[in-house]
Design a protein around this motif. Structure first.
Motif, PDB file in Angstrom:
ATOM      1  N   VAL A 175      -6.849  -6.540  -3.132  1.00  0.00           N
ATOM      2  CA  VAL A 175      -5.932  -6.448  -1.997  1.00  0.00           C
ATOM      3  C   VAL A 175      -6.594  -5.769  -0.805  1.00  0.00           C
ATOM      4  CG1 VAL A 175      -4.890  -4.211  -2.571  1.00  0.00           C
ATOM      5  CG2 VAL A 175      -3.540  -5.923  -1.354  1.00  0.00           C
ATOM      6  N   VAL A 189       1.597  -2.907   2.105  1.00  0.00           N
ATOM      7  CA  VAL A 189       1.624  -4.092   1.246  1.00  0.00           C
ATOM      8  C   VAL A 189       3.059  -4.356   0.820  1.00  0.00           C
ATOM      9  CG1 VAL A 189      -0.735  -3.709   0.377  1.00  0.00           C
ATOM     10  CG2 VAL A 189       1.231  -2.716  -0.841  1.00  0.00           C
ATOM     11  N   ARG A 190       3.248  -5.510   0.214  1.00  0.00           N
ATOM     12  CA  ARG A 190       4.540  -5.836  -0.381  1.00  0.00           C
ATOM     13  C   ARG A 190       4.399  -5.731  -1.900  1.00  0.00           C
ATOM     14  NH1 ARG A 190       7.941  -8.201   3.254  1.00  0.00           N
ATOM     15  NH2 ARG A 190       9.218  -9.126   1.618  1.00  0.00           N
ATOM     16  N   SER A 192       6.016  -7.197  -4.089  1.00  0.00           N
ATOM     17  CA  SER A 192       6.139  -8.522  -4.704  1.00  0.00           C
ATOM     18  C   SER A 192       4.791  -9.223  -4.859  1.00  0.00           C
ATOM     19  CB  SER A 192       7.097  -9.395  -3.898  1.00  0.00           C
ATOM     20  OG  SER A 192       6.658  -9.524  -2.546  1.00  0.00           O
ATOM     21  N   TRP A 193       3.781  -8.792  -4.088  1.00  0.00           N
ATOM     22  CA  TRP A 193       2.459  -9.392  -4.225  1.00  0.00           C
ATOM     23  C   TRP A 193       1.820  -9.086  -5.582  1.00  0.00           C
ATOM     24  CZ3 TRP A 193      -0.013  -7.489   1.035  1.00  0.00           C
ATOM     25  CH2 TRP A 193       0.654  -8.114   2.104  1.00  0.00           C
ATOM     26  N   ARG A 195       3.094  -9.013  -8.717  1.00  0.00           N
ATOM     27  CA  ARG A 195       3.914  -9.386  -9.873  1.00  0.00           C
ATOM     28  C   ARG A 195       3.061  -9.672 -11.107  1.00  0.00           C
ATOM     29  NH1 ARG A 195       7.738 -12.445  -8.836  1.00  0.00           N
ATOM     30  NH2 ARG A 195       7.678 -12.426  -6.543  1.00  0.00           N
TER      31      ARG A 195
END
Length: 315
Positions: A175, A189-190, A192-193, A195
């Motif tokens: 990332v 960041v999110r 959900s990235w 998972r």
């Protein structure tokens, strides 16, 4: 019926043993047994069943214990009210803290409070949050400092401050290459990235685990968990070592030794923070000394944790 008889019954109910209760209550076991026998004769009902070295409550005993707890709490409230009437500047308070809260801000409050109220006796209990909640519900503590969510109990909570939760990854996590440079120390960041990433988390039942599980629900993900621990330091070292990714509070990040520092990110798609509160029993009596402590705690925390962004540390 005397208050000490109520204390005897509660002691046996809590320990499940006449012998253990006798040690806790500083009374001989025969004397304790005789006191309970006299009380049962007075009530006309059996309170305990003793079988195979185990002691359990009868239905009458369960009802007795339910009201006995309320009676002891009321008795303690009366004593505190009388202390208040005698002298606002004297008296005593009892406070519960977790090890984490004791480390990051409690000492600041304690030092200033003792300067303002040198004649107030302060009793401090450091223990797990579940134990503190039980003591608070029983009226054995005036208040306790918690991180939300506070468990089941009839408590009133005063807000102290919010603490941000960061995502922590190994420094070589992919990332880092995908993000644009950030003006602060940490990028955003999110959740959900991630998972499909393996996580290292606190064990179920730990208060911080409840918070991070809620973050997964907000993000709509259920990633794999490769390791669970009771130690935040262990989790941080595992993240740095590349075992998985996880979460750390901003306070925890600042207190992490340089050799265990990893990469940290703000989470922009979830409410990544947890609340610190000071809780007291809804039905309990708060003395002037206790109210002064709560007010001071709110004032100090508002000042100490009034910061924003990556670059500023609390004063």
């Amino acid at each position: 019926m005397q208050l000490r008889n109520i204390e005897y019954v509660l002691g046996i109910a809590e320990t499940g043993s006449f012998s253990q209760a006798a040690k806790r209550l500083y009374i001989s076991q025969p004397a304790l047994s005789q006191a309970i026998q006299r009380l049962e004769d007075e009530l006309g009902a059996k309170l305990f069943i003793r079988k195979n070295k185990e002691t359990s409550l009868t239905r009458a005993g369960e009802l007795f214990v339910e009201d006995a707890k309320k009676i002891l709490m009321l008795s303690e409230q009366i004593r505190k009210k009388m202390d208040d009437i005698r002298n606002v500047k004297e008296g005593e308070i009892s406070v519960g803290i977790s090890q984490y809260n004791g480390q990051i801000y409690f000492s600041n409050i304690l030092i200033k409070y003792k300067k303002l109220y040198p004649n107030i006796k302060i009793t401090i209990l450091e223990d797990f949050s579940s134990v503190l909640e039980r003591k608070l519900a029983m009226g054995e503590l005036d208040f306790a400092l918690f991180t939300a969510p506070v468990g089941a109990g009839d408590f009133l909570c005063d807000h102290l401050f919010f603490e941000e939760i960061l995502l922590a990854t190994p420094r070589d996590h992919p990332v880092a290459d995908a993000l644009a440079p950030s003006p602060g120390r940490f990028g955003s960041v999110r959740l959900s990235w991630f998972r499909d990433d393996a996580f290292v988390l606190m064990k179920p039942g730990h208060r911080f685990r409840a918070v991070t599980d809620a973050l997964f629900r907000q993000a709509g993900i259920a990633p794999p968990v490769v390791f669970e621990s009771r130690s935040s330091n262990t989790i941080q070292s595992f993240i740095t070592g590349g075992i998985g990714i996880g979460f750390i509070t901003t306070t925890g990040q600042r207190n992490t030794p340089p050799q265990w520092q990893s990469a940290y990110y703000h989470l922009e798609d979830v409410d990544a923070r947890r609340e610190h509160v000071i809780a007291h029993n809804r039905d309990g009596y708060l003395s002037h000394a206790a109210r002064a402590f709560i007010g001071l705690a709110k004032e100090i925390c508002a000042d100490q944790f009034a910061y924003s962004g990556d670059e500023t540390s609390p004063s």
